[in-house]
Enzyme design. Structure first.
Site, PDB file in Angstrom:
ATOM      1  N   LYS A 159       4.647  44.707   7.349  1.00 33.67           N
ATOM      2  CA  LYS A 159       4.086  43.361   7.502  1.00 33.67           C
ATOM      3  C   LYS A 159       2.628  43.456   7.945  1.00 33.67           C
ATOM      4  O   LYS A 159       2.255  44.416   8.619  1.00 33.67           O
ATOM      5  CB  LYS A 159       4.879  42.598   8.573  1.00 33.67           C
ATOM      6  CG  LYS A 159       6.212  42.056   8.110  1.00 33.67           C
ATOM      7  CD  LYS A 159       6.819  41.160   9.176  1.00 33.67           C
ATOM      8  CE  LYS A 159       8.199  40.666   8.761  1.00 33.67           C
ATOM      9  NZ  LYS A 159       8.205  39.843   7.565  1.00 33.67           N
TER      10      LYS A 159
ATOM     11  N   ARG B  82      18.845  40.227   4.437  1.00 33.74           N
ATOM     12  CA  ARG B  82      19.910  40.024   3.448  1.00 33.74           C
ATOM     13  C   ARG B  82      20.762  41.278   3.270  1.00 33.74           C
ATOM     14  O   ARG B  82      21.916  41.193   2.878  1.00 33.74           O
ATOM     15  CB  ARG B  82      19.305  39.545   2.132  1.00 33.74           C
ATOM     16  CG  ARG B  82      18.286  40.471   1.534  1.00 33.74           C
ATOM     17  CD  ARG B  82      17.451  39.810   0.444  1.00 33.74           C
ATOM     18  NE  ARG B  82      16.526  38.811   0.978  1.00 33.74           N
ATOM     19  CZ  ARG B  82      15.793  37.992   0.232  1.00 33.74           C
ATOM     20  NH1 ARG B  82      15.875  38.024  -1.075  1.00 33.74           N
ATOM     21  NH2 ARG B  82      14.985  37.111   0.800  1.00 33.74           N
TER      22      ARG B  82
END
Ligand code: BES
Ligand code: MN
Ligand code: ZN
Length: 506
Positions: free
Chosen positions: A283, A357
């Site tokens: 990130k 996920r």
């Protein structure tokens, strides 16, 4: 914080602050602001100064406006606060929660330790016990601050210790209402504490130790799977995500069983990424400090389990929290890798930053095997969630409209806004992969919907399922009526309401 209910007059209250909800129009006479009857005694002791001020400020009681006056030793109470509620007919139960949150902030600013809240007879369609419940909840939530890491005493704010409701004689019913408000608020504050804790202090192992602690206290069953067990259970999603981290993962399970025959079984799944650096798909640095909140779904589920252990619903509830860190490292998962989830499906990794996920896929596979009556998962899953309805809303997507309607209804009761997004089947094809069953990133700009579409692949289609994306709502950069900056504890209250009402026909 202690709560008491009693009959009495405002003028005899020995407290730092008397607060009162003030409805637009109700207190207006011939178009002019007027004094609520309950304050007439105080007004006369103050030589009419209170009513004079109200009319000179022309305080109307519009929503979220307030009127505060110092009584200068003329009456027992130090300050009087009137809080604008808008028109009496419009006031929802949640406006009492927000009223109470604001009372807590005002109380902090005047260093009040005790407060009396006068509950008039306005808005009779809202039953009184519910008012006591949400006001108690709001006061505790509004008094929350995370002071664990402050060493300077002056930065610690004075908090209300004693709240008196001027209402009627207290009885078992009013006590029960206050208690349930307290239980939910404390559970939500617990979730906030977890979210606000730094990633290096709240590791998967530490999160698991909190799960054990609340389970021991609330007589819940709790088990934690370590890396060895994840390997024997073939939980490829969790193994892949945790590979780049020096902190061992933990798959947390907490079970509540009612004493009498359970009227169904609900599984709650909460994303427990204790820090999300993105992994090799690192990130950008700006705002990365907030990624300690990537376990907010897990925190909400743990908070709900704490409250459930006290409120004892008649339904069985299982909580599953896949906890791990997502870090870059020589041993980390790489884009292009193919992994195998617990249910046997293979996934080609496009972005290691779509890690939530992966751990949820394992957890949902396990939840499905339990054949419950409903599965609800909660996750700070997509940065795109904030573009759907902004910071105040949690998003719901799912396969079962009845379940979604129940959750939305509970979110209204809880004062935790929720909005449904469509499950767009067409976007499923963006998840095809050249070499595996699926890829992990999809192809559409509707990130939040895409997240749900991926997760759906790991849920037994016969089981009603809903996914809550709380990436926007789990954290606030601005203080809210019932939350300071930081973790909000969002969805604890909704989940508790949802579970408590499960066996009712809605
Ligand atoms: N934890 C993040 C989502 C997030 C972002 C939560 C900002 C709160 C604030 C999640 O793991 C993530 O990185 N999602 C990616 C998914 C993408 C790579 C498919 C995202 O939203 O960009
Ligand atoms: Mn991520
Ligand atoms: Zn994440």
């Amino acid at each position: 914080m202690q709560f008491h209910v009693k009959e009495g007059q405002c003028e005899s209250m020995k407290v730092d602050l008397i607060a009162m909800p003030y409805f637009e129009m109700t207190h207006r006479i011939k178009g002019k602001a007027s004094l609520p009857r309950a304050l007439r005694g105080i007004d006369s002791k103050m030589h009419g100064e209170l009513s004079k001020q109200i009319s000179s400020e022309d305080f109307k009681g519009e929503k979220n406006t307030s009127f505060l006056i110092f009584t200068a030793g003329l009456v027992e109470a130090r300050y009087i606060l009137l809080f604008g509620m808008g028109a009496a007919g419009d006031a929802e139960l949640n406006s009492y929660r927000e009223f109470a949150g604001n009372v807590a902030s005002v109380a902090a600013s005047i260093k009040a330790k005790s407060a009396a809240i006068h509950l008039g007879k306005e808005n009779k369609d809202i039953i009184s016990e519910s008012k006591l419940r949400v006001i108690s909840e709001g006061i505790i939530l509004g008094s929350y601050d995370f002071k664990k890491y402050k060493t300077d005493d002056t930065s610690k704010v004075t908090r209300i210790e004693k709240v008196t409701y001027i209402y009627d004689k207290g009885d078992a019913k009013t006590d029960a209402a206050i208690d349930s408000g307290k239980i939910v608020a404390e559970a939500k504050c617990f979730a906030r504490d977890l979210v606000n804790s730094p990633g290096s202090d709240l590791t998967p192992k530490v999160l698991a130790s909190y799960a054990k602690r609340i389970s021991a206290k609330g007589k819940l069953a709790c088990s934690v799977w370590n890396m060895t067990k994840l390997k024997t259970e073939k939980m490829g999603g969790m193994i892949a995500v945790t590979k780049g981290s020096a902190e061992p993962p933990a798959f947390i399970k907490i079970v509540y069983k009612p004493k009498s025959r359970a009227k169904g079984h609900i599984v709650l799944v909460g994303k427990g990424i204790t820090f999300d650096a993105g992994g090799i798909s690192l990130k950008p640095p700006r705002g990365m400090e907030k990624m300690k909140n990537d376990m907010a779904g897990g925190a909400a589920v743990m908070g709900a389990m704490q409250a459930i252990s006290y409120l004892k619903p008649n339904v069985e509830v299982t909580a599953l929290i896949p906890a791990a860190e997502n870090m870059p490292d020589g041993k980390a998962l790489k884009p292009g890798d193919v992994i195998k989830i617990k249910n046997g499906k293979t996934v080609e990794i496009i972005s290691t930053d779509a890690e939530g996920r992966l751990v949820l896929a394992d957890a949902l596979s396990i939840a499905s095997k339990m054949k419950p009556n409903a599965i609800v998962d909660l996750a700070t899953l997509t940065g795109g969630a904030v573009y759907c309805c902004g910071e105040l809303y949690s998003l719901v997507v799912g396969s079962d409209q009845k379940l979604i309607d129940r959750l939305i209804k509970s979110s209204k009761h809880a004062g935790e806004p929720m909005w449904q997004l469509p499950f767009v089947e067409e976007y499923k094809k963006g998840y095809t992969s050249g070499i595996a069953d699926l890829n992990n990133s999809g192809k559409s700009r509707a990130q939040t919907i895409l997240g749900a579409i991926f997760l759906n692949e790991f849920v037994d289609e016969k089981i009603p399922w809903a996914h809550l994306d709380i990436a926007a709502s789990a954290w606030t950069d601005e203080p809210l009526p019932t939350s300071p900056k930081g973790g909000t504890g969002v969805m604890v209250s909704t989940l508790v309401d949802f579970v408590m009402n499960w066996s009712r026909n809605l």
